[in-house]
Scaffold this active site. Structure first.
Site, PDB file in Angstrom:
ATOM      1  N   GLU A 115      -6.653  31.665  91.330  1.00 19.99           N
ATOM      2  CA  GLU A 115      -7.505  30.864  90.441  1.00 19.99           C
ATOM      3  C   GLU A 115      -6.633  30.172  89.407  1.00 19.99           C
ATOM      4  O   GLU A 115      -5.472  30.549  89.187  1.00 19.99           O
ATOM      5  CB  GLU A 115      -8.545  31.739  89.746  1.00 19.99           C
ATOM      6  CG  GLU A 115      -7.937  32.852  88.900  1.00 19.99           C
ATOM      7  CD  GLU A 115      -8.963  33.858  88.417  1.00 19.99           C
ATOM      8  OE1 GLU A 115      -9.870  33.439  87.680  1.00 19.99           O
ATOM      9  OE2 GLU A 115      -8.844  35.048  88.774  1.00 19.99           O
ATOM     10  N   LYS A 117      -5.083  29.205  85.907  1.00 17.02           N
ATOM     11  CA  LYS A 117      -4.840  29.844  84.609  1.00 17.02           C
ATOM     12  C   LYS A 117      -5.011  28.779  83.532  1.00 17.02           C
ATOM     13  O   LYS A 117      -4.136  27.953  83.314  1.00 17.02           O
ATOM     14  CB  LYS A 117      -3.442  30.441  84.532  1.00 17.02           C
ATOM     15  CG  LYS A 117      -3.220  31.286  83.277  1.00 17.02           C
ATOM     16  CD  LYS A 117      -1.854  31.937  83.294  1.00 17.02           C
ATOM     17  CE  LYS A 117      -1.715  32.900  82.122  1.00 17.02           C
ATOM     18  NZ  LYS A 117      -1.865  32.248  80.807  1.00 17.02           N
ATOM     19  N   ASP A 119      -5.274  26.932  79.980  1.00 17.26           N
ATOM     20  CA  ASP A 119      -4.447  26.998  78.777  1.00 17.26           C
ATOM     21  C   ASP A 119      -5.348  26.916  77.552  1.00 17.26           C
ATOM     22  O   ASP A 119      -5.547  25.852  76.963  1.00 17.26           O
ATOM     23  CB  ASP A 119      -3.442  25.840  78.780  1.00 17.26           C
ATOM     24  CG  ASP A 119      -2.348  26.041  77.747  1.00 17.26           C
ATOM     25  OD1 ASP A 119      -2.252  27.146  77.194  1.00 17.26           O
ATOM     26  OD2 ASP A 119      -1.591  25.094  77.491  1.00 17.26           O
ATOM     27  N   TYR A 226     -14.672  28.888  80.285  1.00 19.80           N
ATOM     28  CA  TYR A 226     -14.616  29.262  81.696  1.00 19.80           C
ATOM     29  C   TYR A 226     -14.389  30.768  81.798  1.00 19.80           C
ATOM     30  O   TYR A 226     -13.446  31.304  81.202  1.00 19.80           O
ATOM     31  CB  TYR A 226     -13.504  28.504  82.419  1.00 19.80           C
ATOM     32  CG  TYR A 226     -13.917  27.108  82.823  1.00 19.80           C
ATOM     33  CD1 TYR A 226     -14.298  26.826  84.127  1.00 19.80           C
ATOM     34  CD2 TYR A 226     -13.947  26.074  81.888  1.00 19.80           C
ATOM     35  CE1 TYR A 226     -14.696  25.547  84.491  1.00 19.80           C
ATOM     36  CE2 TYR A 226     -14.350  24.795  82.240  1.00 19.80           C
ATOM     37  CZ  TYR A 226     -14.726  24.543  83.550  1.00 19.80           C
ATOM     38  OH  TYR A 226     -15.135  23.270  83.907  1.00 19.80           O
ATOM     39  N   LYS A 320       3.821  30.046  87.033  1.00 17.19           N
ATOM     40  CA  LYS A 320       3.943  28.914  86.121  1.00 17.19           C
ATOM     41  C   LYS A 320       4.643  27.755  86.823  1.00 17.19           C
ATOM     42  O   LYS A 320       5.711  27.926  87.403  1.00 17.19           O
ATOM     43  CB  LYS A 320       4.739  29.312  84.873  1.00 17.19           C
ATOM     44  CG  LYS A 320       4.101  30.399  84.023  1.00 17.19           C
ATOM     45  CD  LYS A 320       2.813  29.912  83.379  1.00 17.19           C
ATOM     46  CE  LYS A 320       2.254  30.921  82.404  1.00 17.19           C
ATOM     47  NZ  LYS A 320       3.036  31.060  81.171  1.00 17.19           N
ATOM     48  N   CYS A 414      29.908   7.930  62.374  1.00 13.91           N
ATOM     49  CA  CYS A 414      29.093   9.130  62.575  1.00 13.91           C
ATOM     50  C   CYS A 414      27.840   9.065  61.702  1.00 13.91           C
ATOM     51  O   CYS A 414      27.938   8.824  60.494  1.00 13.91           O
ATOM     52  CB  CYS A 414      29.907  10.377  62.240  1.00 13.91           C
ATOM     53  SG  CYS A 414      28.944  11.909  62.296  1.00 13.91           S
ATOM     54  N   CYS A 417      28.340  12.147  58.854  1.00 15.05           N
ATOM     55  CA  CYS A 417      29.386  12.148  57.821  1.00 15.05           C
ATOM     56  C   CYS A 417      30.056  10.794  57.622  1.00 15.05           C
ATOM     57  O   CYS A 417      30.944  10.662  56.779  1.00 15.05           O
ATOM     58  CB  CYS A 417      30.452  13.180  58.177  1.00 15.05           C
ATOM     59  SG  CYS A 417      31.427  12.724  59.649  1.00 15.05           S
ATOM     60  N   CYS A 440      32.743  12.199  67.016  1.00 12.94           N
ATOM     61  CA  CYS A 440      33.128  12.037  65.614  1.00 12.94           C
ATOM     62  C   CYS A 440      34.517  12.631  65.415  1.00 12.94           C
ATOM     63  O   CYS A 440      34.785  13.766  65.814  1.00 12.94           O
ATOM     64  CB  CYS A 440      32.118  12.744  64.709  1.00 12.94           C
ATOM     65  SG  CYS A 440      32.598  12.773  62.965  1.00 12.94           S
ATOM     66  N   CYS A 445      33.142  17.529  59.698  1.00 10.08           N
ATOM     67  CA  CYS A 445      31.752  17.077  59.838  1.00 10.08           C
ATOM     68  C   CYS A 445      30.807  18.276  59.857  1.00 10.08           C
ATOM     69  O   CYS A 445      30.957  19.193  60.676  1.00 10.08           O
ATOM     70  CB  CYS A 445      31.588  16.269  61.130  1.00 10.08           C
ATOM     71  SG  CYS A 445      29.902  15.688  61.399  1.00 10.08           S
TER      72      CYS A 445
END
Length: 677
Positions: A115, A117, A119, A226, A320, A414, A417, A440, A445
């Protein structure tokens, strides 16, 4: 209006309102505006004021919210509300199946029930003599909160049970309170207009809605429900045979609960995987957010034998889905400065729902990736997100361009810095597979230091210390560098605001467990420029100890397979820097133990080099990589003439074309599975 005419009109209104609600909440296809819907509802309420004899206690118009509460009362669950163990691949489903079969009688055939799942927020509903008596949150499984008044505002929760059969004198129904994707979209539009915080996903929105003390506010959120289980049931002078999980669903449906459009009794694992694959195809268009698929042993007697371990039942597992894609428009491209000073471009876009969460940025990896995908600011792109990992851009939809898109250029200074940005070749000089990295040049930094610390903790797998905790410890002066982490004591942490004895104890326990580390992971943790996980493993396998790496000549480093001149010089220079040696000595003084490398494992893959590309269906690429290494093989990130096999999954990238060009053997997943048996 005559009484008979009024009754007909009331019935008609009820049917139309129900139809419109189903279109909006279930099919995600509203056919009228909210104004039309509200107008019909107002008319129905006005008629019922004039003709109260037609009031139906279980109908929409009687779902009147109760008065606001000062607080939620605690509810002790008669039957503990459990959570589920997750599985993320077909291989892990197979492992789960093997484990449970060992606990059952030999040759016992297992029937499964699959079934969706959902959320949302898990809740318990208790009905006494057919009437809703109490609704509560799961809480910690033992104690939840009484949210009965809020749950009464959900139209798909029956206030009075209605069945063609016998009504139970007592029943506890378990299920999920949900918010549809469409409702979330509308709610976030309102929140944005009013300057309020946007909900990240449908689950958070549903949970936040039901935890409103004023049920009127909960009612405005248009939630759904549900049902998925019956925790307990008592039927006086009657016996309804409930022998399977499917029987529970059938009874819930008969009692007028939503039980989900997609479910199936499966007689084999192949049928389970078929169900998973079929739902994945419609998952994007499904009106509600989903976590995946719940797989249960269907027979309740077998469920009883398998029982519960910890807080999860052995007889259930939650599969999942590993990744999800969505489209969005890139509004801007910014750069982050990493632990080694390398600049990583990041795509910024409007909040987009993907994999159940709302995201607004995705990594573009490097300039080569931007050029390869031909990504521009203003492009419509495809983003992909797996689990909690930051999403990535996988494709630019070039046909969607308007002509206003702009090409991205790396900054010359950068962004942290203002140090000078330079570029240099990165990669394996021997294979010719290299790219250009921007970095950099300022050794002081601040961004480098912070990112490096996060990298170090991550490689050491100190999971209790996330980026926010690391920053907090630095701000509080508890640590100045990674080595200081191993000097922390429980008392240092427990006294800090928002930390307690338990959280402090967990952090210290995790640090102590991770003081011993393999040589390969230690080298990786050091953050040596151009040295990632694979190169660290090559160095460890070759030298066996850190002391030998420290004194290795640049020529010796350059002779190691898969390590070219650029990498060799970077490693050599790193161990000639006194500050780096002092840092390593400090780590060892603070209790870090670097384990001697055992060398390469011998097995059927000894002498073979693998490259992986695309998505594997039976396992993650990390698991595949681990299996290759355990069988003595090597895994590389790029294809060269020294590559033995390229393992190809779905949607392979340019590595497959490179393999074909070089005449490297391409392995399909089925061939690979046969090889590792």
């Amino acid at each position: 209006m005559e009484k008979q005419e009024a009754e007909n009109r009331i019935n008609k209104l009820r049917l139309e309102i129900k139809r419109l609600r189903d279109l909006y909440h279930i099919q995600n296809a509203p056919s009228v505006t909210d104004d039309v819907y509200e107008s019909l509802t107002r008319e129905l309420k006005e008629l019922l004021k004039k003709y109260p004899e037609f009031i139906d206690s279980n109908s929409y118009e009687n779902r009147v919210a109760g008065k606001p509460l000062d607080k939620f009362e605690k509810v002790k669950h008669k039957n503990r509300m459990l959570s589920l163990n997750d599985v993320f691949s077909k291989e892990e489903v197979l492992d789960w199946d093997k484990r449970i079969k060992k606990l059952l009688p030999n040759n016992k055939h297992i029937e499964y029930f699959c079934e969706i799942k959902f959320d949302g927020l898990a809740v318990s509903l208790i009905y006494k003599n057919g009437k809703l008596a109490q609704g509560a949150t799961r809480g910690d499984g033992f104690v939840g909160e009484d949210i009965t008044e809020n749950l009464k505002t959900i139209n798909s929760i029956p206030l009075v049970l209605n069945s063609k059969g016998v009504i139970p004198e007592y029943i506890e129904v378990r299920g999920e309170a949900l918010m549809s994707k469409k409702t979330l979209e509308n709610l976030n539009k309102i929140n944005k207009k009013e300057g309020q915080t946007l909900f990240a996903n449908t689950r958070n929105a549903a949970a936040g809605s039901l935890r409103q003390l004023d049920p009127l506010l909960a009612k405005e959120r248009n939630l759904d429900f549900y049902a998925y289980d019956i925790a307990e049931i008592k039927i006086k002078d009657s016996n309804i045979p409930i022998k399977t999980h499917k029987d529970k669903h059938s009874l819930l449906y008969d009692l007028n609960f939503n039980v989900g459009e997609y479910d199936k009794v499966c007689s084999s694992l192949e049928e389970i995987f078929d169900f998973i694959n079929k739902f994945e195809k419609v998952r994007d268009s499904f009106p509600f957010g989903t976590d995946g698929i719940v797989i249960s042993v269907n027979d309740l007697n077998l469920q009883g034998i398998l029982g519960v371990v910890g807080k999860a039942p052995r007889y259930m597992a939650a599969f999942k889905y590993p990744a999800e894609r969505a489209t969005t428009i890139i509004k801007d491209i910014k750069v982050n400065v990493g632990r080694t000073g390398v600049l990583t471009p990041l795509a910024i876009f409007s909040p987009t729902l993907v994999a159940g969460s709302t995201v607004s940025k995705a990594t573009l990896h490097n300039m080569d990736q931007i050029e390869r995908l031909d990504i521009r600011i203003g492009d419509t792109v495809v983003i992909e997100k797996a689990g909690d990992v930051i999403p990535k851009v996988v494709e630019a939809l070039i046909k969607m361009r308007t002509g206003k898109e702009k090409k991205f250029k790396m900054p010359s200074l950068c962004p942290v810095c203002k140090g000078i940005i330079k570029k240099k070749e990165v990669g394996n000089n021997k294979s010719g597979d290299s790219s250009v990295a921007f970095y950099c040049t300022n050794t002081k930094c601040k961004a480098k230091d912070e990112r490096y610390l996060e990298h170090f903790i991550s490689v050491f797998e100190i999971y209790e210390m996330g980026p926010k905790i690391i920053r907090r410890f630095k701000d509080e002066g508890l640590i100045t560098d990674s080595a200081d982490v191993f000097t922390l004591e429980k008392e240092d942490i427990a006294s800090m605001e928002r930390f307690g004895e338990k959280s402090a104890e967990n952090i210290i326990k995790e640090i102590e467990l991770k003081k011993k580390i393999s040589l390969a992971r230690f080298i990786w943790a050091l953050g040596i420029l151009h040295v990632g996980e694979e190169t660290s493993r090559d160095l460890a396998n070759h030298f066996k100890t850190l002391d030998k790496i420290k004194v290795a000549r640049e020529e010796e480093l350059n002779e190691i397979e898969n390590i070219g001149g650029v990498v060799a010089k970077s490693v050599y220079d790193f161990f000639r820097d006194k500050d780096n040696i002092d840092f390593i000595n400090k780590l060892e003084k603070n209790g870090v133990v670097i384990l001697k490398a055992e060398g390469e494992k011998k097995g059927k893959f000894s002498g073979f080099n693998f490259v992986l590309t695309g998505t594997l269906s039976s396992m993650s690429r990390e698991i595949a990589k681990e299996k290759i290494i355990n069988l003595g093989g090597k895994v590389s990130g790029s294809v060269s003439k020294n590559t033995s096999f390229v393992l190809v999954g779905e949607d392979p990238g340019s590595k497959q074309k490179e393999a074909e060009k070089l005449g490297v053997k391409i392995l399909k997943e089925e061939e690979f599975l046969r090889m590792i048996k």
